[in-house]
Design an enzyme around this catalytic site. Structure first.
Site, PDB file in Angstrom:
ATOM      1  N   GLN A 191       0.852  -1.203   0.000  1.00 39.16           N
ATOM      2  CA  GLN A 191       0.000   0.000   0.000  1.00 39.16           C
ATOM      3  C   GLN A 191       0.879   1.243   0.000  1.00 39.16           C
ATOM      4  O   GLN A 191       0.392   2.350  -0.076  1.00 39.16           O
ATOM      5  CB  GLN A 191      -0.871   0.016   1.252  1.00 39.16           C
ATOM      6  CG  GLN A 191      -1.831  -1.144   1.335  1.00 39.16           C
ATOM      7  CD  GLN A 191      -2.450  -1.245   2.721  1.00 39.16           C
ATOM      8  OE1 GLN A 191      -3.349  -0.498   3.066  1.00 39.16           O
ATOM      9  NE2 GLN A 191      -1.967  -2.178   3.515  1.00 39.16           N
ATOM     10  N   ASN A 192       2.198   1.020   0.148  1.00 35.63           N
ATOM     11  CA  ASN A 192       3.101   2.166   0.274  1.00 35.63           C
ATOM     12  C   ASN A 192       3.471   2.740  -1.091  1.00 35.63           C
ATOM     13  O   ASN A 192       3.523   2.032  -2.087  1.00 35.63           O
ATOM     14  CB  ASN A 192       4.360   1.758   1.045  1.00 35.63           C
ATOM     15  CG  ASN A 192       4.012   1.300   2.439  1.00 35.63           C
ATOM     16  OD1 ASN A 192       2.947   1.615   2.942  1.00 35.63           O
ATOM     17  ND2 ASN A 192       4.898   0.550   3.063  1.00 35.63           N
ATOM     18  N   HIS A 231      -1.375   1.356  -4.295  1.00 31.28           N
ATOM     19  CA  HIS A 231      -1.747   2.783  -4.188  1.00 31.28           C
ATOM     20  C   HIS A 231      -0.801   3.690  -4.965  1.00 31.28           C
ATOM     21  O   HIS A 231      -0.653   4.861  -4.642  1.00 31.28           O
ATOM     22  CB  HIS A 231      -1.817   3.200  -2.710  1.00 31.28           C
ATOM     23  CG  HIS A 231      -2.965   2.567  -1.978  1.00 31.28           C
ATOM     24  ND1 HIS A 231      -2.966   2.362  -0.614  1.00 31.28           N
ATOM     25  CD2 HIS A 231      -4.161   2.087  -2.424  1.00 31.28           C
ATOM     26  CE1 HIS A 231      -4.115   1.786  -0.268  1.00 31.28           C
ATOM     27  NE2 HIS A 231      -4.841   1.598  -1.339  1.00 31.28           N
ATOM     28  N   CYS A 252      -3.734  16.787 -19.398  1.00 28.93           N
ATOM     29  CA  CYS A 252      -3.233  16.325 -20.707  1.00 28.93           C
ATOM     30  C   CYS A 252      -2.557  14.955 -20.617  1.00 28.93           C
ATOM     31  O   CYS A 252      -2.210  14.371 -21.632  1.00 28.93           O
ATOM     32  CB  CYS A 252      -2.285  17.361 -21.319  1.00 28.93           C
ATOM     33  SG  CYS A 252      -0.640  17.359 -20.574  1.00 28.93           S
ATOM     34  N   CYS A 295       1.647  22.205 -20.059  1.00 27.70           N
ATOM     35  CA  CYS A 295       0.364  22.848 -20.398  1.00 27.70           C
ATOM     36  C   CYS A 295      -0.072  23.817 -19.286  1.00 27.70           C
ATOM     37  O   CYS A 295      -1.169  24.357 -19.326  1.00 27.70           O
ATOM     38  CB  CYS A 295      -0.726  21.815 -20.667  1.00 27.70           C
ATOM     39  SG  CYS A 295      -1.368  21.006 -19.183  1.00 27.70           S
ATOM     40  N   ASN A 326       3.085  -6.981  13.374  1.00 29.81           N
ATOM     41  CA  ASN A 326       2.633  -5.618  13.680  1.00 29.81           C
ATOM     42  C   ASN A 326       3.053  -5.297  15.115  1.00 29.81           C
ATOM     43  O   ASN A 326       3.208  -6.213  15.929  1.00 29.81           O
ATOM     44  CB  ASN A 326       1.100  -5.511  13.542  1.00 29.81           C
ATOM     45  CG  ASN A 326       0.625  -4.079  13.331  1.00 29.81           C
ATOM     46  OD1 ASN A 326       0.933  -3.192  14.128  1.00 29.81           O
ATOM     47  ND2 ASN A 326      -0.121  -3.843  12.267  1.00 29.81           N
ATOM     48  N   ALA A 371       8.710  -4.619  12.492  1.00 29.02           N
ATOM     49  CA  ALA A 371       8.969  -5.454  11.311  1.00 29.02           C
ATOM     50  C   ALA A 371      10.476  -5.622  11.091  1.00 29.02           C
ATOM     51  O   ALA A 371      10.936  -6.693  10.686  1.00 29.02           O
ATOM     52  CB  ALA A 371       8.323  -4.818  10.080  1.00 29.02           C
TER      53      ALA A 371
HETATM   54  P1  NAD Z   1      -1.691   2.700   8.840  1.00 29.90           P
HETATM   55  O1  NAD Z   1      -0.933   3.941   9.161  1.00 29.90           O
HETATM   56  O2  NAD Z   1      -3.179   2.744   8.894  1.00 29.90           O
HETATM   57  O3  NAD Z   1      -1.235   1.528   9.818  1.00 29.90           O
HETATM   58  C1  NAD Z   1       0.117   1.232  10.031  1.00 29.90           C
HETATM   59  C2  NAD Z   1       0.211  -0.051  10.818  1.00 29.90           C
HETATM   60  O4  NAD Z   1       1.585  -0.354  10.999  1.00 29.90           O
HETATM   61  C3  NAD Z   1      -0.417   0.037  12.211  1.00 29.90           C
HETATM   62  O5  NAD Z   1      -1.223  -1.103  12.416  1.00 29.90           O
HETATM   63  C4  NAD Z   1       0.794   0.059  13.153  1.00 29.90           C
HETATM   64  O6  NAD Z   1       0.516  -0.579  14.390  1.00 29.90           O
HETATM   65  C5  NAD Z   1       1.808  -0.720  12.355  1.00 29.90           C
HETATM   66  N1  NAD Z   1       3.214  -0.391  12.638  1.00 29.90           N
HETATM   67  C6  NAD Z   1       3.772   0.823  12.955  1.00 29.90           C
HETATM   68  N2  NAD Z   1       5.092   0.729  13.087  1.00 29.90           N
HETATM   69  C7  NAD Z   1       5.414  -0.573  12.839  1.00 29.90           C
HETATM   70  C8  NAD Z   1       6.628  -1.297  12.806  1.00 29.90           C
HETATM   71  N3  NAD Z   1       7.801  -0.705  13.054  1.00 29.90           N
HETATM   72  N4  NAD Z   1       6.593  -2.613  12.508  1.00 29.90           N
HETATM   73  C9  NAD Z   1       5.408  -3.244  12.257  1.00 29.90           C
HETATM   74  N5  NAD Z   1       4.212  -2.604  12.277  1.00 29.90           N
HETATM   75  C10 NAD Z   1       4.219  -1.286  12.556  1.00 29.90           C
HETATM   76  O7  NAD Z   1      -1.146   2.229   7.416  1.00 29.90           O
HETATM   77  P2  NAD Z   1      -1.787   1.347   6.247  1.00 29.90           P
HETATM   78  O8  NAD Z   1      -2.530   0.201   6.818  1.00 29.90           O
HETATM   79  O9  NAD Z   1      -0.708   1.104   5.266  1.00 29.90           O
HETATM   80  O10 NAD Z   1      -2.885   2.292   5.590  1.00 29.90           O
HETATM   81  C11 NAD Z   1      -2.653   3.650   5.426  1.00 29.90           C
HETATM   82  C12 NAD Z   1      -2.608   4.193   4.011  1.00 29.90           C
HETATM   83  O11 NAD Z   1      -1.628   5.240   4.054  1.00 29.90           O
HETATM   84  C13 NAD Z   1      -2.151   3.291   2.931  1.00 29.90           C
HETATM   85  O12 NAD Z   1      -3.069   3.442   1.916  1.00 29.90           O
HETATM   86  C14 NAD Z   1      -0.798   3.836   2.474  1.00 29.90           C
HETATM   87  O13 NAD Z   1      -0.833   3.979   1.072  1.00 29.90           O
HETATM   88  C15 NAD Z   1      -0.698   5.221   3.018  1.00 29.90           C
HETATM   89  N6  NAD Z   1       0.624   5.590   3.624  1.00 29.90           N
HETATM   90  C16 NAD Z   1       1.770   5.200   2.997  1.00 29.90           C
HETATM   91  C17 NAD Z   1       3.008   5.497   3.571  1.00 29.90           C
HETATM   92  C18 NAD Z   1       4.274   5.056   2.846  1.00 29.90           C
HETATM   93  O14 NAD Z   1       4.290   4.954   1.612  1.00 29.90           O
HETATM   94  N7  NAD Z   1       5.346   4.735   3.576  1.00 29.90           N
HETATM   95  C19 NAD Z   1       3.063   6.192   4.775  1.00 29.90           C
HETATM   96  C20 NAD Z   1       1.851   6.608   5.387  1.00 29.90           C
HETATM   97  C21 NAD Z   1       0.626   6.281   4.799  1.00 29.90           C
END
Ligand code: NAD
Length: 248
Positions: free
Chosen positions: A101-102, A119, A130, A149, A212, A231
C-alpha cells in the site's frame, strides 16, 4: 516466540505461492511516519482534508503544502531491515510477490523484484488534464510542479476517492485467491478494498502470518501466527528461521 518462528518458516517453505501485503508500518523504521504516529506528517495534515482527490481538484496548491513535506520525508528514506529481509525471502524462493500500500518505492530499493503498488508510487507526477508524465526528481526544484500545459501536476499516488489501478487490483485479488501463505506486515488493514486481501486468502486456504507492533482487526479473525514487534526485528528472524529449516 522461537516456536512461532519455526512454524512460520515451515509454512512459507512448504507454500507453493507466498504473497505479502505490506502497509505504512514497514517503512516507519525508515523514518516515514504511518497514519497513527502522534508526531509527523499526518498529525499536521489530516488525510481526510489533504489526501482526497476532491481536495486536490478543488485546491491543488493547498494539497501541495502536504505533498512537499511528504516528498521531503519519502525522498530521503532508505530501505530498512524489513524491506531487505523480504527481498532475501524472495531470492530464497520463499516469497513470490509483495502487494504494497506504500508509495515510497522502498521494497524495490531494498531489492524486491515482484512488487504490486496498490496505491501507486510517488516517484512520478502526472497531469490530470493532458496526461503527460514527469519524474518527481526532475520537478523537485519547482515549488509548485507544473505541466508544460501549465496545470499543476499530481503525484501518481492513489488519493482517497480515486480508483485503484485496474491491473494492480485484478492481479492482487487473483494472487490472493491462489496463495498458500500470506505475510501481512505493518498494516492496520482499515483501508478498503485492499484490506479484503487477507480474508480472500484465508477463505481460499492460505495460512496468515501477521507482523505488527499491535493487534489489528485481522489478528483475532484471520491471523494464524501473530508476531508482535517491529517489522525490522521480526522479519530478519523469520529469514534466519527459514534458512535454518532449509539447511536441515
Ligand atoms: P496505517 O498507518 O493505517 O497503519 C500502520 C500499521 O503499521 C499500524 O497497524 C501500526 O501498528 C503498524 N506499525 C507501525 N510501526 C510498525 C513497525 N515498526 N513494525 C510493524 N508494524 C508497525 O497504514 P496502512 O494500513 O498502510 O494504511 C494507510 C494508508 O496510508 C495506505 O493506503 C498507504 O498507502 C498510506 N501511507 C503510505 C506510507 C508510505 O508509503 N510509507 C506512509 C503513510 C501512509
Amino acid at each position: 516466540m522461537m516456536e512461532s518462528f519455526e512454524k512460520a518458516a515451515e509454512i512459507i517453505l512448504a507454500s507453493e505461492f507466498t504473497l505479502a501485503l505490506t502497509g505504512a508500518g514497514i517503512s516507519v523504521e525508515s523514518g516515514i511516519p504511518d497514519f497513527r504516529s502522534a508526531e509527523g506528517l499526518w498529525s499536521k495534515f489530516d488525510p481526510a482534508e489533504y489526501a482526497t482527490i476532491q481536495a486536490f481538484r478543488a485546491d491543488p496548491e493547498k494539497v501541495w503544502e502536504m505533498l512537499r513535506e511528504m516528498d521531503k520525508v519519502v525522498s530521503r528514506a532508505k530501505p530498512n531491515m524489513a524491506h531487505r529481509g523480504m527481498s532475501e525471502l524472495e531470492q530464497m524462493g520463499c516469497l513470490h510477490c509483495i502487494i504494497t500500500q506504500n508509495i515510497d518505492n522502498l521494497h524495490q530499493a531494498g531489492g524486491s523484484k515482484d512488487v504490486i503498488e496498490y496505491h501507486g508510487n510517488a516517484s512520478t507526477l502526472s497531469c490530470l488534464w493532458c496526461g503527460k508524465k514527469y519524474l518527481a526528481t526532475d520537478k523537485r526544484d519547482e515549488n509548485l510542479p507544473r505541466c508544460e500545459c501549465d496545470k499543476i501536476l499530481k503525484p501518481d499516488v492513489i488519493f482517497f476517492g480515486e480508483a485503484i489501478p485496474e491491473e494492480a487490483m485484478n492481479r492482487s485479488f487473483q494472487l490472493a485467491s491462489s496463495a498458500k501463505a500470506l505475510l501481512v506486515v505493518g498494516t492496520s488493514a482499515v483501508v478498503s478494498p485492499v484490506n479484503s486481501i487477507p480474508s480472500i486468502a484465508k477463505r481460499n486456504g492460505a495460512k496468515i502470518i501477521e507482523i505488527n507492533i499491535e493487534k489489528t482487526n485481522l489478528t483475532n479473525s484471520v491471523t494464524d501466527i501473530f508476531f508482535q514487534g517491529n517489522a525490522g526485528d521480526i522479519i530478519p528472524q523469520l529469514v534466519t528461521a527459514a534458512k535454518q529449516k532449509n539447511d536441515n
